[in-house]
Design a protein around this motif. Sequence first.
Motif, short mmCIF file in Angstrom:
data_model
loop_
_atom_site.label_atom_id
_atom_site.label_comp_id
_atom_site.label_asym_id
_atom_site.label_seq_id
_atom_site.Cartn_x
_atom_site.Cartn_y
_atom_site.Cartn_z
N TRP A 68 8.78 -5.97 2.21
CA TRP A 68 10.10 -5.57 2.41
C TRP A 68 10.68 -5.01 1.04
N ASP A 69 10.10 -5.77 0.00
CA ASP A 69 10.56 -5.60 -1.38
C ASP A 69 10.39 -4.15 -1.89
N PRO A 70 11.54 -3.55 -2.36
CA PRO A 70 11.68 -2.22 -3.01
C PRO A 70 10.81 -2.03 -4.14
N ALA A 71 10.69 -3.32 -5.21
CA ALA A 71 10.02 -3.21 -6.21
C ALA A 71 8.33 -3.62 -6.01
N LEU A 72 8.05 -3.63 -4.81
CA LEU A 72 6.37 -3.90 -4.58
C LEU A 72 5.64 -2.69 -5.38
N ASP A 73 4.82 -3.25 -5.98
CA ASP A 73 3.74 -2.20 -6.84
C ASP A 73 3.09 -1.24 -6.00
N ALA A 74 2.82 -0.04 -6.61
CA ALA A 74 2.17 1.09 -5.93
C ALA A 74 0.96 0.67 -5.15
N VAL A 75 0.16 -0.09 -6.03
CA VAL A 75 -1.25 -0.49 -5.50
C VAL A 75 -1.11 -1.27 -4.13
N SER A 76 -0.18 -2.37 -4.14
CA SER A 76 -0.06 -2.99 -2.95
C SER A 76 0.69 -2.38 -1.83
N LYS A 77 1.34 -1.26 -2.16
CA LYS A 77 1.85 -0.62 -1.17
C LYS A 77 0.81 0.35 -0.16
N ARG A 78 -0.14 0.52 -0.70
CA ARG A 78 -1.36 1.32 -0.31
C ARG A 78 -1.73 0.73 1.30
N ILE A 79 -1.22 -0.45 1.56
CA ILE A 79 -1.46 -1.01 2.65
C ILE A 79 -1.15 -0.23 3.77
N LEU A 80 0.15 0.12 3.77
CA LEU A 80 0.97 0.97 4.68
C LEU A 80 -0.03 2.12 4.90
N ASP A 81 -0.55 2.82 3.82
CA ASP A 81 -1.46 4.11 4.12
C ASP A 81 -2.68 3.64 5.11
N LEU A 82 -3.04 2.59 4.91
CA LEU A 82 -4.44 2.08 5.52
C LEU A 82 -4.09 1.78 7.04
N TRP A 83 -2.93 1.05 7.31
CA TRP A 83 -2.58 0.87 8.59
C TRP A 83 -2.64 2.23 9.59
N PHE A 84 -2.24 3.46 9.00
CA PHE A 84 -2.16 4.78 9.73
C PHE A 84 -3.38 5.54 9.31
N ALA A 85 -4.55 5.10 8.49
CA ALA A 85 -5.64 5.90 8.06
C ALA A 85 -6.54 6.19 9.20
N GLU A 86 -6.74 7.59 9.28
CA GLU A 86 -7.93 8.02 10.27
C GLU A 86 -9.24 8.12 9.78
N GLY A 87 -10.11 8.21 10.40
CA GLY A 87 -11.49 8.41 9.71
C GLY A 87 -11.78 9.42 8.96
N GLY A 88 -12.87 9.53 8.39
CA GLY A 88 -13.06 10.87 7.69
C GLY A 88 -13.52 10.53 6.21
#
Length: 333
Positions: free
Chosen positions: A148-168
Motif C-alpha cells: 500500500w505504501d506509495p514510497a515502496l521502491d520500484a524493484v519491490s513494486k514489480r510483484i504487481l507486474d508478476l501477478w498479471f504476467a503472461e507466458g512468453g
Amino acid sequence: MNAGTDSPIRCPRPLRAGDVVAVVAPSSGVKPAMHERLDSALWMLRRQGFIVREGRSLRQQVQGASASADQRAAELMEVLLDPEVAAVIPPWGGELAIEVLGQLDFDRLRDAPPKWFSGFSDLSTIQVPLLLSAGWASLHGPNLMQLWDPALDAVSKRILDLWFAEGGAPFEQDSAPGTVSRRLDGGVEPLSIEGCLIGGCLDSLSRLSGARVADVAAWRSVLGDDERPLWFFEVAELPPFELARALHGLRLAGWFDGAAGIIFGRSAVPRGIASGGDFTEEQALQRALGDLPCPVLLDLDIGHVGAQWAIVQGALGRIDWQPGHATLSQFLA
C-alpha cells in the motif's frame, strides 16, 4: 511458468481484473492498531480491479497468531480449494505458520487447480510444502501490508507486474540501484546460474528438514536433468551459530545435493552481532557452505532488507551476476 512441459510443477494462471482475492492470515493476523494500514492495502487490491474477500481471523491476533492452528488451517484450505478464488494473499508472515502444515490436505491440493499464494517471511513455511507436496508454484515477494505504501521502491513494486504476467518472454528484474552483491568465495569473475527456484526464509524453512511435507529428495527425483534446484534464502533473525546449524542441517538432509547454486538476500540481523563474540555471519556461511561445488552469492534483493525481487517458487530461473549488478530472469511458460 513451469519448470518444463513434463514438470510436476503447476503454475496458476495470471490474475486479471474481476478476480476474487482472499486475504486470510495463516500465520499472524492484524491487530486493531494496524487496521488503518490494512484497509489501505485492501484498497490497493481493489484499485487493481480485484474483488477482496476477507478471512474470518484476519483482523485479530491471539498468542502470536490470528487464531488457533485448527481455525487457520481450515480457513486456508477453504480458500485454496474454492474455485471462485484466484489468489490467496495473506497480510504478512509471522511466527507460527508451521502449526498449520500437519492439517493441510496436500493430496486434495495436488488434484486441485493451483492459485497464487503470495508473500514472504513465515509464509515460505507454507510455500515450499505447496511446491514439494502439491506441485503448486507460488510467489515469494513483498507482503500485502507493504504494497500500500506509495514510497515502496520500484524493484519491490514489480510483484504487481508478476501477478498479471503472461507466458512468453522471460520476466526480468535487475538488482536495486546502490546495492552490491558478492560471491562467497570472493571471486569477481561474472557468472550465470540456472536452475529451479526454491527457498524463502531460512529461519522457518530450516525447521522443515526431514518433514514429510518437505521431501526434497522425492521432488528432485521427478524433475528433469536440467532442473537442478537454485536455492534462495534470506535471514530474518538467526545469529551466526544458529545460521551455521540451520545450513549444516539442510546439508545433512541432502537439500543442497546437486544444487545449481545458492543465493542469499541481505541479512536482517544487525551487523556486528556475533554468537560467542568471535563467530560472524560471514564465518558461519563459509563454514557451512564454503566447500560446496556450486556457486554461492550473497546480498541479493531477497527478503527482509529491501529492495525485494518477486520470485516464483518452482520457476526456471537464471541469475546473471557481475560485480555491482545482478539480474534475475524467470522463464514464464
